[in-house]
Design a protein around this motif. Sequence first.
Motif, PDB file in Angstrom:
ATOM      1  N   PHE A  41     -12.388  -6.267 -15.079  1.00  0.00           N
ATOM      2  CA  PHE A  41     -11.747  -6.687 -13.837  1.00  0.00           C
ATOM      3  C   PHE A  41     -12.733  -7.238 -12.826  1.00  0.00           C
ATOM      4  O   PHE A  41     -13.893  -6.829 -12.774  1.00  0.00           O
ATOM      5  CB  PHE A  41     -11.055  -5.488 -13.165  1.00  0.00           C
ATOM      6  CG  PHE A  41     -10.014  -4.823 -14.004  1.00  0.00           C
ATOM      7  CD1 PHE A  41      -8.684  -5.169 -13.877  1.00  0.00           C
ATOM      8  CD2 PHE A  41     -10.361  -3.844 -14.918  1.00  0.00           C
ATOM      9  CE1 PHE A  41      -7.710  -4.555 -14.644  1.00  0.00           C
ATOM     10  CE2 PHE A  41      -9.400  -3.217 -15.688  1.00  0.00           C
ATOM     11  CZ  PHE A  41      -8.073  -3.579 -15.549  1.00  0.00           C
ATOM     12  N   SER A  42     -12.220  -8.123 -11.999  1.00  0.00           N
ATOM     13  CA  SER A  42     -12.817  -8.380 -10.693  1.00  0.00           C
ATOM     14  C   SER A  42     -11.700  -8.199  -9.678  1.00  0.00           C
ATOM     15  O   SER A  42     -10.523  -8.159 -10.043  1.00  0.00           O
ATOM     16  CB  SER A  42     -13.409  -9.789 -10.611  1.00  0.00           C
ATOM     17  OG  SER A  42     -12.371 -10.756 -10.632  1.00  0.00           O
ATOM     18  N   GLY A  43     -12.066  -8.100  -8.404  1.00  0.00           N
ATOM     19  CA  GLY A  43     -11.002  -7.892  -7.434  1.00  0.00           C
ATOM     20  C   GLY A  43     -11.440  -8.111  -6.003  1.00  0.00           C
ATOM     21  O   GLY A  43     -12.628  -8.042  -5.679  1.00  0.00           O
ATOM     22  N   GLN A  44     -10.462  -8.386  -5.151  1.00  0.00           N
ATOM     23  CA  GLN A  44     -10.717  -8.505  -3.714  1.00  0.00           C
ATOM     24  C   GLN A  44     -11.399  -7.224  -3.228  1.00  0.00           C
ATOM     25  O   GLN A  44     -11.006  -6.117  -3.602  1.00  0.00           O
ATOM     26  CB  GLN A  44      -9.411  -8.753  -2.960  1.00  0.00           C
ATOM     27  CG  GLN A  44      -8.282  -7.788  -3.309  1.00  0.00           C
ATOM     28  CD  GLN A  44      -7.114  -7.872  -2.349  1.00  0.00           C
ATOM     29  OE1 GLN A  44      -7.252  -7.576  -1.158  1.00  0.00           O
ATOM     30  NE2 GLN A  44      -5.948  -8.257  -2.854  1.00  0.00           N
ATOM     31  N   MET A  45     -12.402  -7.394  -2.401  1.00  0.00           N
ATOM     32  CA  MET A  45     -13.208  -6.272  -1.951  1.00  0.00           C
ATOM     33  C   MET A  45     -12.659  -5.692  -0.641  1.00  0.00           C
ATOM     34  O   MET A  45     -11.879  -6.329   0.060  1.00  0.00           O
ATOM     35  CB  MET A  45     -14.664  -6.712  -1.774  1.00  0.00           C
ATOM     36  CG  MET A  45     -15.279  -7.258  -3.059  1.00  0.00           C
ATOM     37  SD  MET A  45     -16.883  -8.045  -2.821  1.00  0.00           S
ATOM     38  CE  MET A  45     -17.912  -6.621  -2.485  1.00  0.00           C
ATOM     39  N   HIS A  46     -13.102  -4.468  -0.326  1.00  0.00           N
ATOM     40  CA  HIS A  46     -12.842  -3.784   0.952  1.00  0.00           C
ATOM     41  C   HIS A  46     -11.432  -3.217   1.103  1.00  0.00           C
ATOM     42  O   HIS A  46     -11.232  -2.244   1.827  1.00  0.00           O
ATOM     43  CB  HIS A  46     -13.087  -4.684   2.166  1.00  0.00           C
ATOM     44  CG  HIS A  46     -14.340  -5.490   2.152  1.00  0.00           C
ATOM     45  ND1 HIS A  46     -15.587  -4.925   1.999  1.00  0.00           N
ATOM     46  CD2 HIS A  46     -14.544  -6.822   2.285  1.00  0.00           C
ATOM     47  CE1 HIS A  46     -16.492  -5.891   2.044  1.00  0.00           C
ATOM     48  NE2 HIS A  46     -15.884  -7.041   2.213  1.00  0.00           N
ATOM     49  N   SER A  47     -10.425  -3.844   0.483  1.00  0.00           N
ATOM     50  CA  SER A  47      -9.026  -3.500   0.762  1.00  0.00           C
ATOM     51  C   SER A  47      -8.734  -2.051   0.377  1.00  0.00           C
ATOM     52  O   SER A  47      -9.071  -1.604  -0.713  1.00  0.00           O
ATOM     53  CB  SER A  47      -8.093  -4.440   0.007  1.00  0.00           C
ATOM     54  OG  SER A  47      -8.346  -5.787   0.364  1.00  0.00           O
ATOM     55  N   LEU A  48      -8.077  -1.337   1.273  1.00  0.00           N
ATOM     56  CA  LEU A  48      -7.913   0.117   1.153  1.00  0.00           C
ATOM     57  C   LEU A  48      -6.589   0.510   0.501  1.00  0.00           C
ATOM     58  O   LEU A  48      -5.516   0.143   0.980  1.00  0.00           O
ATOM     59  CB  LEU A  48      -7.998   0.761   2.541  1.00  0.00           C
ATOM     60  CG  LEU A  48      -7.679   2.265   2.599  1.00  0.00           C
ATOM     61  CD1 LEU A  48      -8.751   3.075   1.870  1.00  0.00           C
ATOM     62  CD2 LEU A  48      -7.545   2.719   4.050  1.00  0.00           C
ATOM     63  N   VAL A  49      -6.695   1.287  -0.588  1.00  0.00           N
ATOM     64  CA  VAL A  49      -5.544   1.930  -1.211  1.00  0.00           C
ATOM     65  C   VAL A  49      -5.742   3.437  -1.084  1.00  0.00           C
ATOM     66  O   VAL A  49      -6.747   3.975  -1.563  1.00  0.00           O
ATOM     67  CB  VAL A  49      -5.422   1.572  -2.709  1.00  0.00           C
ATOM     68  CG1 VAL A  49      -4.142   2.177  -3.296  1.00  0.00           C
ATOM     69  CG2 VAL A  49      -5.441   0.060  -2.907  1.00  0.00           C
ATOM     70  N   ILE A  50      -4.815   4.130  -0.420  1.00  0.00           N
ATOM     71  CA  ILE A  50      -4.919   5.588  -0.312  1.00  0.00           C
ATOM     72  C   ILE A  50      -3.919   6.232  -1.261  1.00  0.00           C
ATOM     73  O   ILE A  50      -2.770   5.811  -1.363  1.00  0.00           O
ATOM     74  CB  ILE A  50      -4.740   6.084   1.134  1.00  0.00           C
ATOM     75  CG1 ILE A  50      -3.453   5.549   1.769  1.00  0.00           C
ATOM     76  CG2 ILE A  50      -5.955   5.695   1.977  1.00  0.00           C
ATOM     77  CD1 ILE A  50      -3.176   6.118   3.155  1.00  0.00           C
ATOM     78  N   ILE A  51      -4.379   7.277  -1.967  1.00  0.00           N
ATOM     79  CA  ILE A  51      -3.656   7.877  -3.078  1.00  0.00           C
ATOM     80  C   ILE A  51      -3.404   9.362  -2.790  1.00  0.00           C
ATOM     81  O   ILE A  51      -4.285  10.062  -2.286  1.00  0.00           O
ATOM     82  CB  ILE A  51      -4.483   7.730  -4.379  1.00  0.00           C
ATOM     83  CG1 ILE A  51      -4.782   6.256  -4.661  1.00  0.00           C
ATOM     84  CG2 ILE A  51      -3.787   8.386  -5.561  1.00  0.00           C
ATOM     85  CD1 ILE A  51      -3.565   5.421  -4.940  1.00  0.00           C
ATOM     86  N   ASP A  52      -2.197   9.835  -3.159  1.00  0.00           N
ATOM     87  CA  ASP A  52      -1.880  11.242  -2.940  1.00  0.00           C
ATOM     88  C   ASP A  52      -2.212  12.080  -4.179  1.00  0.00           C
ATOM     89  O   ASP A  52      -2.766  11.570  -5.165  1.00  0.00           O
ATOM     90  CB  ASP A  52      -0.412  11.410  -2.532  1.00  0.00           C
ATOM     91  CG  ASP A  52       0.578  11.016  -3.630  1.00  0.00           C
ATOM     92  OD1 ASP A  52       0.179  10.929  -4.820  1.00  0.00           O
ATOM     93  OD2 ASP A  52       1.765  10.798  -3.302  1.00  0.00           O
ATOM     94  N   GLU A  53      -1.861  13.345  -4.153  1.00  0.00           N
ATOM     95  CA  GLU A  53      -2.213  14.255  -5.245  1.00  0.00           C
ATOM     96  C   GLU A  53      -1.505  13.919  -6.552  1.00  0.00           C
ATOM     97  O   GLU A  53      -1.902  14.381  -7.625  1.00  0.00           O
ATOM     98  CB  GLU A  53      -1.893  15.692  -4.852  1.00  0.00           C
ATOM     99  CG  GLU A  53      -0.419  15.954  -4.569  1.00  0.00           C
ATOM    100  CD  GLU A  53      -0.158  17.391  -4.161  1.00  0.00           C
ATOM    101  OE1 GLU A  53      -1.099  18.210  -4.265  1.00  0.00           O
ATOM    102  OE2 GLU A  53       0.971  17.702  -3.742  1.00  0.00           O
ATOM    103  N   HIS A  54      -0.465  13.107  -6.478  1.00  0.00           N
ATOM    104  CA  HIS A  54       0.238  12.670  -7.682  1.00  0.00           C
ATOM    105  C   HIS A  54      -0.244  11.287  -8.133  1.00  0.00           C
ATOM    106  O   HIS A  54       0.390  10.661  -8.982  1.00  0.00           O
ATOM    107  CB  HIS A  54       1.743  12.635  -7.428  1.00  0.00           C
ATOM    108  CG  HIS A  54       2.303  13.934  -6.937  1.00  0.00           C
ATOM    109  ND1 HIS A  54       2.318  15.078  -7.707  1.00  0.00           N
ATOM    110  CD2 HIS A  54       2.844  14.273  -5.734  1.00  0.00           C
ATOM    111  CE1 HIS A  54       2.849  16.063  -7.024  1.00  0.00           C
ATOM    112  NE2 HIS A  54       3.185  15.615  -5.824  1.00  0.00           N
ATOM    113  N   ASN A  55      -1.345  10.828  -7.556  1.00  0.00           N
ATOM    114  CA  ASN A  55      -1.932   9.524  -7.875  1.00  0.00           C
ATOM    115  C   ASN A  55      -0.987   8.361  -7.556  1.00  0.00           C
ATOM    116  O   ASN A  55      -0.990   7.326  -8.240  1.00  0.00           O
ATOM    117  CB  ASN A  55      -2.379   9.454  -9.340  1.00  0.00           C
ATOM    118  CG  ASN A  55      -3.588  10.332  -9.599  1.00  0.00           C
ATOM    119  OD1 ASN A  55      -4.450  10.500  -8.738  1.00  0.00           O
ATOM    120  ND2 ASN A  55      -3.658  10.912 -10.790  1.00  0.00           N
TER     121      ASN A  55
END
Length: 495
Positions: free
Chosen positions: A78-92
Motif C-alpha cells: 500500500f501507499s496512502g494519504q498521510m496524516h489523516s486521522l482514523v480513530i478506532i474503538d475496542e471493537h476495531n
Amino acid sequence: MTDVVLGIDIGTSSVKVIAVDKGGHVLQTKSEPLEVMQLQPGYSEQHPDDWYQATISAIKQLLTQNEMKHAVVKGLSFSGQMHSLVIIDEHNQPIRPAILWNDTRSTPQCEQIIRTIGDYVVSNPVLEGFTLTKLLWVKDNEPDNWRKIKTFMLPKDYVRFKLTGNVHMEYSDASSTLLLDPKEKKWRKDIADLFGIGDICPELVASQDFVGMVDKLVAEELGLNEDVAVFAGGGDNACGALGAGIIHPNDTLCSIGTSGVVLSCEDQQSKEYRHNMHYFNHVLDDMDYVMGVTLAAGGSLNWLKNNVLTQFDYPEIVKMASQSTVGSRGLLFTPYLSGERTPHGDSSIRGSFIGLSVMHTNNDLARAVIEGVTYSLFDSIQYLRSQGKSIDHVVAIGGGARSNFWLQLQADVFNTKVSKLKYEEGPSMGAAIIAVNGLGWYESLEAVLNQFIVYDTTFKPDPKMHEQYMNYFDIYQNVYQQTQSITSELLKRSR
C-alpha cells in the motif's frame, strides 16, 4: 500463469490499484473515486470504510480484465494519504469519519502545542495537517468519542487492517504524526503524556515488513488464493519517491498532484531543517527525506479550469499558457487557495493575482497559475540549497510531468535538469515495488529499481530563462508579506 503483485494507493480523490509482473510491466490499472465531505469551511473528512469498499471494488474490476486471466496475485502492498486521522474503538470499528490531511480546523490545538513545547516537534513544524493536532481537536471537542478510542490509524493502515485483521503503523507514515521521532524511530511517549493522549499508538513495523496474509474470507470475496502476502507499505510521498527511483542522498523528486511536493533524500545524518520543511522516514530502513509542500499545486490549475477557463480541458489550458511569455506579461499568481505549508505554514493565507489588468488574456492567466505553482515549489529547492544540499537533477511525477512545456518551465525555474519517467504510476508503483522486494523476486531493492524504473526525456535548464524567471520570483516572494494581513482579515469577515 504469470505471478503479479498489486500496488494499492489510498488517495484523497480515488483508490488506485495496479497489477505488476516480475518484469515491472503494468498489466492492468483500476481506480475508484472517493468523495470528500466538507461540512463547513476548513473541514475535510472521509468515511474509512469508503476506502475499503473502493479498494475491494477496484481489485474485483482489475481481476476480471483480460490481461489478468492468466495472472496469479502473490503479494500486495500500500501507499496512502498521510496524516489523516482514523480513530478506532475496542471493537476495531471507526468511531467517526476520518479527519483528512487537508483539514485545517485544529489551529487552536496547534497554538496549544506551540505554547507548550515550541513550533517544531520531532523535526517538523507544528501545522494543522499533522495527526497530533487532529487527535487533540477530538479530545477537546468530542469527549464522548475520545473516551472510546483504543488506537488510531492512518488511511492505508486501516485498509490493510481490513484485509488482514492485523493492526500496525509503519515508520514512513508514523513519522508524519508529530508523535514519532523519525531519527530514533520510536513513539514519543513523553509528548503523548504531556497532551493527555495516553497509550493509543499502534505497534510499529518497517515499510517493507511482511504483516500477514489476506484474510481467508476477503480472499474468497475477491477470488484470490489464500497465500497472498501483505507488506506494510508507506506514505504516498515516500512510495512516490520509491516508484521514481529516489532512494539515495540528494536524490530529489518534484510531484505535482492536488498538492505539490519537493522531496529530497537524507542519510539520517542531517541537520535540523526549518522553513516549514518536513522531515520523515523513507520506506527504506536507512534513509529519510526532507520535504516541502505546496497545498494547492495541481489544485490551483483545477480551480482555474473549473471556475474560470471552464470551456477548456487541461491540455488546452497548458497550451494556452505556452502562448504567453515569461512572467505572464507582468502577472503573478500565488497558489495559496488552501492556505500554504512551505515556507509559510499559514492556514489563513489565501491566493491572489497581482498585476491583473484589462490587457491580460486567458493565456496569461493560465501561465501565471503554472508559474506561481512552480515558484512555490522552487522556494523549497532554494532553501534546501541554502542549507548545503546539492540538487542538480529532479525527477518529475504527477500532472506537472505530463506537459513538456511545464517540465521545461520547471527546469528553467529550478535551474536543474528535470527528467520524467517513461512509465509512471505514482505511489502505487512504489507500493508494488515494496511487494516485489518483500517476495524476494530480485536479489536487492536496487535490482528491482534497475528493472522497473525507466527514465524518458530529460529537460535541461536555460540559464538566460532562469535569470528572467528569477526577476519575477523575487517579486513573488514579497507577495506573502504584502497580502497576509489583508487575506487573513477577509477570511475572518467571511466566516
